[in-house]
Design an enzyme around this catalytic site. Sequence first.
Site, PDB file in Angstrom:
ATOM      1  N   HIS A 116      38.531  41.590  28.140  1.00  0.00           N
ATOM      2  CA  HIS A 116      38.754  40.654  27.039  1.00  0.00           C
ATOM      3  C   HIS A 116      39.879  39.726  27.513  1.00  0.00           C
ATOM      4  CE1 HIS A 116      37.584  44.405  24.918  1.00  0.00           C
ATOM      5  NE2 HIS A 116      37.041  43.642  24.007  1.00  0.00           N
ATOM      6  N   ASP A 129      43.270  41.226  27.282  1.00  0.00           N
ATOM      7  CA  ASP A 129      43.583  42.369  28.160  1.00  0.00           C
ATOM      8  C   ASP A 129      44.335  41.885  29.391  1.00  0.00           C
ATOM      9  OD1 ASP A 129      41.882  43.830  26.509  1.00  0.00           O
ATOM     10  OD2 ASP A 129      40.178  43.624  27.870  1.00  0.00           O
ATOM     11  N   GLU A 132      26.626  43.216  21.438  1.00  0.00           N
ATOM     12  CA  GLU A 132      26.851  44.669  21.533  1.00  0.00           C
ATOM     13  C   GLU A 132      26.815  45.224  20.111  1.00  0.00           C
ATOM     14  OE1 GLU A 132      30.243  45.866  23.957  1.00  0.00           O
ATOM     15  OE2 GLU A 132      30.534  47.599  22.644  1.00  0.00           O
ATOM     16  N   ASP A 152      34.810  56.999  21.976  1.00  0.00           N
ATOM     17  CA  ASP A 152      34.802  56.422  23.337  1.00  0.00           C
ATOM     18  C   ASP A 152      35.155  57.437  24.416  1.00  0.00           C
ATOM     19  OD1 ASP A 152      34.084  53.909  22.472  1.00  0.00           O
ATOM     20  OD2 ASP A 152      36.106  53.081  22.510  1.00  0.00           O
ATOM     21  N   ASP A 203      27.325  50.039  27.754  1.00  0.00           N
ATOM     22  CA  ASP A 203      28.692  50.542  27.688  1.00  0.00           C
ATOM     23  C   ASP A 203      28.598  52.060  27.707  1.00  0.00           C
ATOM     24  OD1 ASP A 203      29.957  48.141  27.779  1.00  0.00           O
ATOM     25  OD2 ASP A 203      30.965  48.314  25.835  1.00  0.00           O
ATOM     26  N   HIS A 255      28.132  53.715  19.877  1.00  0.00           N
ATOM     27  CA  HIS A 255      27.761  52.831  18.764  1.00  0.00           C
ATOM     28  C   HIS A 255      26.382  53.215  18.220  1.00  0.00           C
ATOM     29  CE1 HIS A 255      30.527  49.328  20.317  1.00  0.00           C
ATOM     30  NE2 HIS A 255      31.183  50.452  20.095  1.00  0.00           N
TER      31      HIS A 255
HETATM   32  C1  XUL Z   1      34.518  48.397  20.477  1.00  0.00           C
HETATM   33  C2  XUL Z   1      33.887  48.020  21.751  1.00  0.00           C
HETATM   34  C3  XUL Z   1      34.464  46.848  22.458  1.00  0.00           C
HETATM   35  C4  XUL Z   1      33.451  45.978  23.120  1.00  0.00           C
HETATM   36  C5  XUL Z   1      34.017  44.709  23.683  1.00  0.00           C
HETATM   37  O1  XUL Z   1      33.922  49.456  19.832  1.00  0.00           O
HETATM   38  O2  XUL Z   1      32.975  48.677  22.202  1.00  0.00           O
HETATM   39  O3  XUL Z   1      35.399  47.325  23.362  1.00  0.00           O
HETATM   40  O4  XUL Z   1      32.824  46.669  24.159  1.00  0.00           O
HETATM   41  O5  XUL Z   1      34.699  43.967  22.763  1.00  0.00           O
HETATM   42 CO    CO Z   2      31.893  48.559  23.981  1.00  0.00          CO
END
Ligand code: XUL
Ligand code: CO
Length: 438
Positions: free
Chosen positions: A101, A104, A232, A309, A296, A271
Amino acid sequence: MSEIFKNIPVIHFEGKDSNNPLAFKYYDADRVILGKKMSEHLPFAMAWWHNLCAGGTDMFGRDTADKSFGAEKGTMEHAKAKVDAGFEFMKKLGIRYFCFHDVDLVPEAEDIKETNRRLDEISDYILEKMQGTNIKCLWGTANMFGNPRFMNGAGSTNSVDVYAFAAAQIKKALDLTVKLGGRGYVFWGGREGYETLLNTDVKFEQENIARLMHLAVDYGRSIGFTGDFYIEPKPKEPMKHQYDFDAATAIGFLRQYGLDKDFKLNIEANHATLAGHTFQHDLRISAINGMLGSIDANQGDMLLGWDTDEFPFNVYDATLCMYEVLKNGGLTGGFNFDSKNRRPSYTPEDMFYAYVLGMDTFALGLIKAAEIIEDGRLDNFVKERYSSWQNELGQKIRNNRITLKELAEYADSLGAPELPGSGRQELLEGIMNNILFK
Ligand code: XUL
Ligand code: CO
């Protein structure tokens, strides 16, 4: 520049009988699986935010891990130290991509002009670091959820000025993505949603999000970005209801607003499970719609209802993921470890153990998914299950050569059809275990 992770060697493949915690047991970059090297099947990426920025702060306590890398936090020296640490980390693990990002990379300034100047400086430095390596950006994105100005969203905000600010951040993040050779650009709509419909015009907000995405596509293409844009999906957290709920919802949105040619999906395991699906479900829905772009790679916790995560270690899920990816003919994107160490795993070695775990889990998943495909029992069962459709009637239906009335007449002549045949779930699960543990 001195070494940051001093006690960590370059990580090599040693095979499944190795006891060395800093060696791969399954990820063997040059091993060929179904005609392609493992490293090509698995373009792994480091997530800048979790790996280089997050120190384990949660709702109840501050950082446990020191991610200063020898510099004072909030300074450009620290931003550069993170670049140094990140490149050393990726080189030691043989990781060829990173995701970021905007915020970051540098500390955000009050004025966006100053933030952008800092981003120019740091991206020059990253470019320098990239020289002589094969490391590139997988995807970039703009953080349009952290700053309080985005409390009501970015594309979905009620404030036209905040919308313009989001546009400025996207423009810059696209510039950076192109500068760093990025394959993709991500929209994760963390605050694109609502807390209550009592104050929200959903149609207005969704139209504005789509408009912002169109503006991003037009700008991206104008500066030579040829990669994919990604949505996403995530159903909730931080918002109670997020518009990009799951793969099916996001695909419907992209088609409704004419964005489906430029966008694919970036599917995150945790997610999908928050949306009440399996990871494999959202991968399959994306794939059958030609929209499986990137992943991801993480996992959630069965007992917790939020986005934990975690580094992926569930080999069943990784195998089913890789099965979908192989059937999809690979990804145009890659596997970004949007994963973080557990808060009590706070040492630098833990950062490496986590990536060794994640990379090995997906390597094992790849090996096992290829075995499932070569074994053929599952695929053959699915084919056989639909075999009644091979007859004349089935072909007529599939080719739109029959009316509802004709079908009803045929059904009349049948009396009652036979039962459709056993689904054999337990048998198939046994085959899966047999392949996984042989
Ligand atoms: C949040 C998430 C983020 C996205 C990028 O849940 O997954 O980190 O991957 O903004
Ligand atoms: Co993500």
